[in-house]
Structure formats: C-alpha cells, structure tokens
Enzyme design. Structure first.
Site, PDB file in Angstrom:
ATOM      1  N   GLU A 131       8.349   1.170  11.440  1.00 56.31           N
ATOM      2  CA  GLU A 131       9.326   1.741  11.867  1.00 56.31           C
ATOM      3  C   GLU A 131       8.835   3.609  11.754  1.00 56.31           C
ATOM      4  O   GLU A 131       7.966   3.863  10.518  1.00 56.31           O
ATOM      5  CB  GLU A 131      10.300   1.764  10.330  1.00 56.31           C
ATOM      6  CG  GLU A 131      10.151   0.340   9.997  1.00 56.31           C
ATOM      7  CD  GLU A 131      11.966   0.485  10.534  1.00 56.31           C
ATOM      8  OE1 GLU A 131      12.838   1.484  11.416  1.00 56.31           O
ATOM      9  OE2 GLU A 131      13.094  -0.637  10.864  1.00 56.31           O
ATOM     10  N   LYS A 180       0.937  -1.116  -0.466  1.00 56.67           N
ATOM     11  CA  LYS A 180      -0.096   0.065  -0.345  1.00 56.67           C
ATOM     12  C   LYS A 180       1.248   1.497   0.331  1.00 56.67           C
ATOM     13  O   LYS A 180       1.469   1.640   1.435  1.00 56.67           O
ATOM     14  CB  LYS A 180      -1.333  -0.106   1.299  1.00 56.67           C
ATOM     15  CG  LYS A 180      -2.312   0.950   1.066  1.00 56.67           C
ATOM     16  CD  LYS A 180      -1.941   1.981   0.884  1.00 56.67           C
ATOM     17  CE  LYS A 180      -2.549   3.361   1.465  1.00 56.67           C
ATOM     18  NZ  LYS A 180      -1.617   4.349   1.513  1.00 56.67           N
ATOM     19  N   CYS A 207      13.159  10.449   8.226  1.00 55.69           N
ATOM     20  CA  CYS A 207      12.289  10.405   9.729  1.00 55.69           C
ATOM     21  C   CYS A 207      14.234  10.126  10.072  1.00 55.69           C
ATOM     22  O   CYS A 207      14.443  10.088  11.819  1.00 55.69           O
ATOM     23  CB  CYS A 207      12.585   8.621   9.773  1.00 55.69           C
ATOM     24  SG  CYS A 207      14.081   7.840   8.092  1.00 55.69           S
ATOM     25  N   GLU A 211       8.534  16.206  15.549  1.00 56.43           N
ATOM     26  CA  GLU A 211       8.943  16.194  14.281  1.00 56.43           C
ATOM     27  C   GLU A 211       8.383  16.724  13.538  1.00 56.43           C
ATOM     28  O   GLU A 211       6.917  17.199  13.135  1.00 56.43           O
ATOM     29  CB  GLU A 211       8.745  14.340  14.591  1.00 56.43           C
ATOM     30  CG  GLU A 211       9.270  14.005  12.744  1.00 56.43           C
ATOM     31  CD  GLU A 211       9.031  12.594  12.186  1.00 56.43           C
ATOM     32  OE1 GLU A 211       8.048  12.614  12.439  1.00 56.43           O
ATOM     33  OE2 GLU A 211       9.923  12.170  10.895  1.00 56.43           O
TER      34      GLU A 211
HETATM   35  P1  NAD Z   1       1.625   8.203   7.765  1.00 60.08           P
HETATM   36  O1  NAD Z   1       1.418   7.665   9.074  1.00 60.08           O
HETATM   37  O2  NAD Z   1       1.103   9.870   6.967  1.00 60.08           O
HETATM   38  O3  NAD Z   1       1.683   8.069   6.557  1.00 60.08           O
HETATM   39  C1  NAD Z   1       2.243   6.406   5.923  1.00 60.08           C
HETATM   40  C2  NAD Z   1       1.208   5.280   5.302  1.00 60.08           C
HETATM   41  O4  NAD Z   1       0.650   4.977   5.763  1.00 60.08           O
HETATM   42  C3  NAD Z   1       0.503   5.857   4.097  1.00 60.08           C
HETATM   43  O5  NAD Z   1       0.891   5.077   3.426  1.00 60.08           O
HETATM   44  C4  NAD Z   1      -0.387   6.577   4.465  1.00 60.08           C
HETATM   45  O6  NAD Z   1      -1.681   5.674   3.232  1.00 60.08           O
HETATM   46  C5  NAD Z   1      -1.072   4.912   5.439  1.00 60.08           C
HETATM   47  N1  NAD Z   1      -2.144   5.182   6.392  1.00 60.08           N
HETATM   48  C6  NAD Z   1      -1.985   6.400   7.027  1.00 60.08           C
HETATM   49  N2  NAD Z   1      -3.790   5.614   8.086  1.00 60.08           N
HETATM   50  C7  NAD Z   1      -3.433   4.835   8.105  1.00 60.08           C
HETATM   51  C8  NAD Z   1      -4.020   4.415   8.862  1.00 60.08           C
HETATM   52  N3  NAD Z   1      -5.058   4.753  10.409  1.00 60.08           N
HETATM   53  N4  NAD Z   1      -3.903   2.873   8.543  1.00 60.08           N
HETATM   54  C9  NAD Z   1      -3.551   2.222   7.878  1.00 60.08           C
HETATM   55  N5  NAD Z   1      -2.701   2.849   7.100  1.00 60.08           N
HETATM   56  C10 NAD Z   1      -2.740   4.195   7.243  1.00 60.08           C
HETATM   57  O7  NAD Z   1       3.379   8.686   7.028  1.00 60.08           O
HETATM   58  P2  NAD Z   1       3.217   9.601   6.233  1.00 60.08           P
HETATM   59  O8  NAD Z   1       3.065  11.265   6.309  1.00 60.08           O
HETATM   60  O9  NAD Z   1       3.598   9.555   4.696  1.00 60.08           O
HETATM   61  O10 NAD Z   1       5.146   9.754   6.612  1.00 60.08           O
HETATM   62  C11 NAD Z   1       6.278  10.611   7.565  1.00 60.08           C
HETATM   63  C12 NAD Z   1       6.163  10.016   8.282  1.00 60.08           C
HETATM   64  O11 NAD Z   1       7.264   8.301   8.142  1.00 60.08           O
HETATM   65  C13 NAD Z   1       7.381  10.055   9.306  1.00 60.08           C
HETATM   66  O12 NAD Z   1       6.909  10.830  10.727  1.00 60.08           O
HETATM   67  C14 NAD Z   1       8.947   9.840   9.672  1.00 60.08           C
HETATM   68  O13 NAD Z   1       9.370   9.900  10.043  1.00 60.08           O
HETATM   69  C15 NAD Z   1       7.498   7.987   8.879  1.00 60.08           C
HETATM   70  N6  NAD Z   1       9.126   7.753   8.678  1.00 60.08           N
HETATM   71  C16 NAD Z   1       9.805   6.577   9.781  1.00 60.08           C
HETATM   72  C17 NAD Z   1      10.901   6.259   8.715  1.00 60.08           C
HETATM   73  C18 NAD Z   1      11.981   5.386   9.515  1.00 60.08           C
HETATM   74  O14 NAD Z   1      12.269   4.215   8.336  1.00 60.08           O
HETATM   75  N7  NAD Z   1      11.794   5.232  10.774  1.00 60.08           N
HETATM   76  C19 NAD Z   1      11.229   6.289   7.233  1.00 60.08           C
HETATM   77  C20 NAD Z   1      10.714   7.335   6.114  1.00 60.08           C
HETATM   78  C21 NAD Z   1       9.778   7.451   7.141  1.00 60.08           C
END
Ligand code: NAD
Length: 483
Positions: A255, A180, A289, A386
């Site tokens: 993550e 997804k 991240c 963040e």
């Molecule tokens: P997000 O949580 O908004 O979305 C991530 C994914 O989850 C998307 O595909 C989204 O559609 C899906 N999603 C959102 N709500 C959901 C739910 N309730 N149930 C299931 N799926 C859902 O995050 P983002 O804005 O896309 O990414 C930014 C975040 O990701 C930041 O906090 C960043 O630090 C983190 N990140 C972490 C790492 C790591 O390796 N630790 C790497 C990259 C990004």
C-alpha cells in the site's frame, strides 16, 4: 525520565539484544517524550520463531475460525474500551488533533476487527467439477489455509488504523505476525499487542519489534520463516522490499503513496465541493495516502473555486492541537517539515500562483501553513509528486475528456474524487479513473467492508473486505479418487 518502551515478543516486553534505543520526539515542542527499544536481526529472529511455532503445531494452530472470531470480537471490545488511550497515543506521536483518531482511526480499527471476526468463519473453499483421473471419477475441492507468518510493516501517519487493517485480516485467516511499526509511532501498536494478550490470543501470535526500517524491516523481509510481507509506506521502501521478496518468492502486499485527483465540474454543489476538497487536503495535516492534492477544476468556476479553497486554507487555525479551537497541529517529523517547505518553494519557482499559505519558518515545533497553489499545470512537481503535507494544487480543465486525461496522467493510482450533480457524468468519469477507489461527492470514504489499495506506483493488492482477508490465505486443491 522519559518513558521507555520495549519490544513485545512471545507475550513479554523485552529490550533489544544490543540494548539499542530510539527517541520519540513530540512534534509540537521537539522534546523527547519516550525512548523505545531499537531492534536487531536477533530480536527479529526471536519474534519470527515465536510466531512460526504458534502457527505450526502451537495452540493457535488448533483454533478454528469460530474460535478466532471470538478472540477478534474480544479484541474489538478492548480497543473500544481503550479508545481514549489509543487516540492520545496516536495524536501525540504525530502532533495531530486527538479528535481525529478519536472519531475516525479508533472506530475504524474496531470496525475492521469486527468485520474480520465475521470473515474468520467464512473463508470458504470451493467444490470444482473435475474431469476425472485416468478414466476414474474424482472429487476436487479447495481449502483456504493461512499463508504463514506475516511481516506487517507500518508507516507513521495513521499508526493504529493501518496496523489494525493488517492485524484483523491476517488473524481472521489464521496467520501469526511480527509487526514493525514506524520509528516515530510504535506506541499504539505495542498497546494493541498487549490487548491481544488480554483478549486471549496465545503468546507469540502477535509480536512487535520496533526499530529502523533498514535493520528490523529488512531482517523481517529476509527471514526464511516469513511467508508474506504486508507493507504500507513509501514507493521507495516498497520497491526495496519487492527486490528482497522476489528471489525468496514471498507474498507481498504493498500500500504505497498517491497523488489523488479531485475533479470539480461546474455543475457540482459548490460549497460541498469546497468543503470536501479542503477536508481531503488538510485532514491529518495532509499526511494521508489518499490526500486529494490535485484539484482539477472546470474553467468556468476555477477562479471562484480557487479563491474559496484559499479562504478555507486561511481559516484553518494552526497550533498546538491540545489547545481549544486549534484545528491543525504540526507535521509529524522534521524531515517532513523540510520536505513540505521544499515543495512549496518548488511550486513558487515553477510559476504556480500562491493563493494561501507559503513557506513556513516555525521557531519551535514543525508547523507548516495550509497552502493552495492556483493556475498550476499537471507537469509541475507539485502536481506530480507526493508532498504528504497540507498543500493543494489547482489545475484548470475545459472538457470532461480533458479532466479524465489529466486525472489519469499520474504515476500514482490510489484514489479519486468526482464532484458533480450529473449522475451520468459521475458514473462515466468514475469508471474512467485508473485508481483503486473513487468517491463521488465524498472524499475517500473508508469502510471496513470495502477493499482498499492502488494501481501503478500506489501499490499491489487490497486490504479490507473479503479480498483483504483472502490475501492472507493460500488456496489448496485436494483431489480424491472415487473408483
Ligand atoms: P516509509 O516507507 O519511510 O516507512 C514505512 C515503514 O517501512 C516504516 O516502518 C519503516 O521503518 C519501514 N521501512 C523503511 N525502509 C524499509 C526497508 N528498506 N525495508 C523494510 N522496511 C522499511 O514510509 P513513511 O514515511 O512511514 O509513510 C509515508 C508513506 O506511506 C507515504 O508515501 C504514504 O502515501 C504511504 N501510505 C500509504 C497508505 C495506503 O494505504 N496506500 C496509507 C498510509 C501511508
């Protein structure tokens, strides 16, 4: 007409059951450049059923680790072949300079696929000395089996790379998957799935369903045939996923975000530390991240260091990343633009000293200015939360103990960097960090052979290296009576 992209389910490109669509918007000019199918629970069910059928009785279930290694190496070669295509997709999707995915994300994805090919045949069980059964000798051993169908839920900031981290490891372990991608950046995941078909993976092993997190992501997490959720994204969504997964006893790897410290001691090589801190702040517009956004600097060099970092921020050329000489493009989406500016306003209101950048007022495109705050405190929101944008917060410390305490005083625990030329200090401080990874005199080295993941709000579990592949297996114990 903008291009229209469809889901990839059981080897075929298909629209959503309700014909729902989302727009993909170019962050540089805010124009729609493609539409994508926006999935439903019905689409998710089709994809999960295809993945389940391959895993339990399908052609995939008959392949052993050596076969899977060949397919993973085939895929690595195809990703290498399509480096330019994949780099362009990820660059356009988030307004990033294409040089970054070209130099980092795509080669890193290839490295993960090749490393996983190596693990595919080495996910070994153990022979365990056992105490016998009712006085009769026994032989006990374990085997590593695929955990089941995986839901791989991916964010927008490094789409290909993060998708491949999950894909490479889970395929090595023999799992099947429904990916997804994020709402904004599905293109490279779709291309990757098509490459899986070309590489020889049976249809249904790798599926992609696009759409809204609350709909497609949720339906995947709730699906009874999904055994494991591998999620990268925000702590808020991670917590929501854990709540769904808990009563269903699904395996979960999370993550999540970070607020990573970069500790600069007064014995550090000054120019290297400035360059490294700037890189940890500004690469990918700070949408990383592991962004080293809390810069802890020893008092004696704090003024000079803050000024040099501010100068580095001012020298970054911001604009359309397809233009020659431009180093930083816009942030990926409007909500992100507003979020970064809100934090910059908050930093000013909280009394930090604005040394470079500031609130942006971009007429077209979501461009923000690389920003440095000096004389900040670790209690300020710009030090605790963040931001996910090119904003650095400089905080002064006096002693090593104080630096360690400040670094660990965070809800997050993803990564840390230590800048020093004192070897003993480097090991001591690295050992004291409550994080998943520490870089000494280098910001966030990524390597397919190293595990990656966080503590506290930064998540649960590891990706990469052997632990990354083992996370997609269950260890089964078999005991044989030897009368
Ligand atoms: P997000 O949580 O908004 O979305 C991530 C994914 O989850 C998307 O595909 C989204 O559609 C899906 N999603 C959102 N709500 C959901 C739910 N309730 N149930 C299931 N799926 C859902 O995050 P983002 O804005 O896309 O990414 C930014 C975040 O990701 C930041 O906090 C960043 O630090 C983190 N990140 C972490 C790492 C790591 O390796 N630790 C790497 C990259 C990004």
């Amino acid at each position: 007409m903008p291009q229209h992209l469809k889901h990839f389910i059981e080897g075929a490109h298909t629209d959503s059951s309700d014909d729902g669509r989302l727009d993909l918007i170019n962050p540089v000019d805010e124009q729609v450049y493609a539409t994508v199918a926006s999935g439903t629970a019905q689409d998710v069910d089709r994809a999960v059923s295809a993945a389940h059928a391959q895993l339990y009785g399908g052609a995939w279930s008959k392949l052993n680790g050596s076969h899977r290694a060949v397919l993973l190496n085939n895929l690595a070669t195809l990703v290498e072949r399509d480096l330019e295509i994949l780099a362009d997709m990820d660059a356009r999707a988030i307004g990033r300079s294409r040089m970054e995915p070209r130099m980092m994300d795509v080669p890193n994805a290839v490295a993960h696929l090749r490393a996983a090919a190596g693990w595919a045949n080495h996910l070994e069980g153990r022979t365990i000395p056992s105490s016998g059964y009712m006085g009769v000798r026994t032989l006990s051993y374990t085997v590593r089996e695929p955990v089941g169908v995986v839901a791989a839920i991916v964010p927008w900031n490094a789409p290909l790379m993060i998708t491949t981290w999950k894909l490479a490891a889970l395929l090595a372990a023999g799992c099947t998957v429904v990916i997804k991608p994020s709402e904004e950046t599905p293109q490279s995941a779709l291309h990757l799935a098509a490459l899986c078909q070309e590489a020889g993976f049976p249809d249904g092993v790798v599926n992609v369903v696009m759409g809204v997190g609350e709909v497609v992501g949720r339906a995947l997490c709730e699906h009874p045939k999904v055994a494991k959720i591998s999620f990268t994204g925000s702590p808020e969504a991670g917590a929501a996923i854990q709540r769904i997964a808990a009563p269903l006893f699904k395996r979960v790897t999370l993550e999540l975000g970070g607020k990573s410290p970069q500790i600069v001691f007064d014995d550090a090589r000054f120019d290297d530390a400035v360059r490294g801190c700037a890189m940890g702040l500004f690469i990918n517009q700070g949408q990383v991240c592991a962004a080293g956004s809390r810069i802890l600097v020893q008092k004696g060099i704090a003024s000079k260091f803050s000024a040099a970092l501010a100068q580095a921020a001012k020298s970054v050329s911001v604009g359309d990343p397809s233009q020659e000489g431009v180093q930083m493009g816009p942030v990926a989406k409007k909500a992100q633009y507003e979020r970064v500016n809100r934090y910059i306003r908050q930093g000013i209101d909280e009394g930090a000293e604005l040394l470079a950048g500031g609130v942006s007022d971009s007429a077209k495109g979501w461009f923000v200015r690389p920003t440095i705050f000096g004389k900040a405190s670790n209690r300020m929101s710009i030090a605790r939360e963040e931001i996910f944008g090119p904003v650095g917060t400089v905080i002064e410390f006096e002693t090593e103990e104080e630096a360690i305490a400040l670094a660990n005083d965070s809800a997050y625990g993803l990564a840390a960097t230590v800048w020093t030329s004192n070897l003993e200090r480097a090991h001591k401080v690295a050992g004291a960090m409550r994080v998943g990874a520490v870089g000494v005199n280098c910001w966030s080295p990524l390597d397919a052979n190293l595990p990656w993941g966080g503590l506290k709000t930064s998540g649960i579990g590891r990706e990469g290296g052997l632990p990354g592949a083992l996370a997609y297996t269950e260890e089964k114990v078999i005991t044989v009576l030897l009368p």
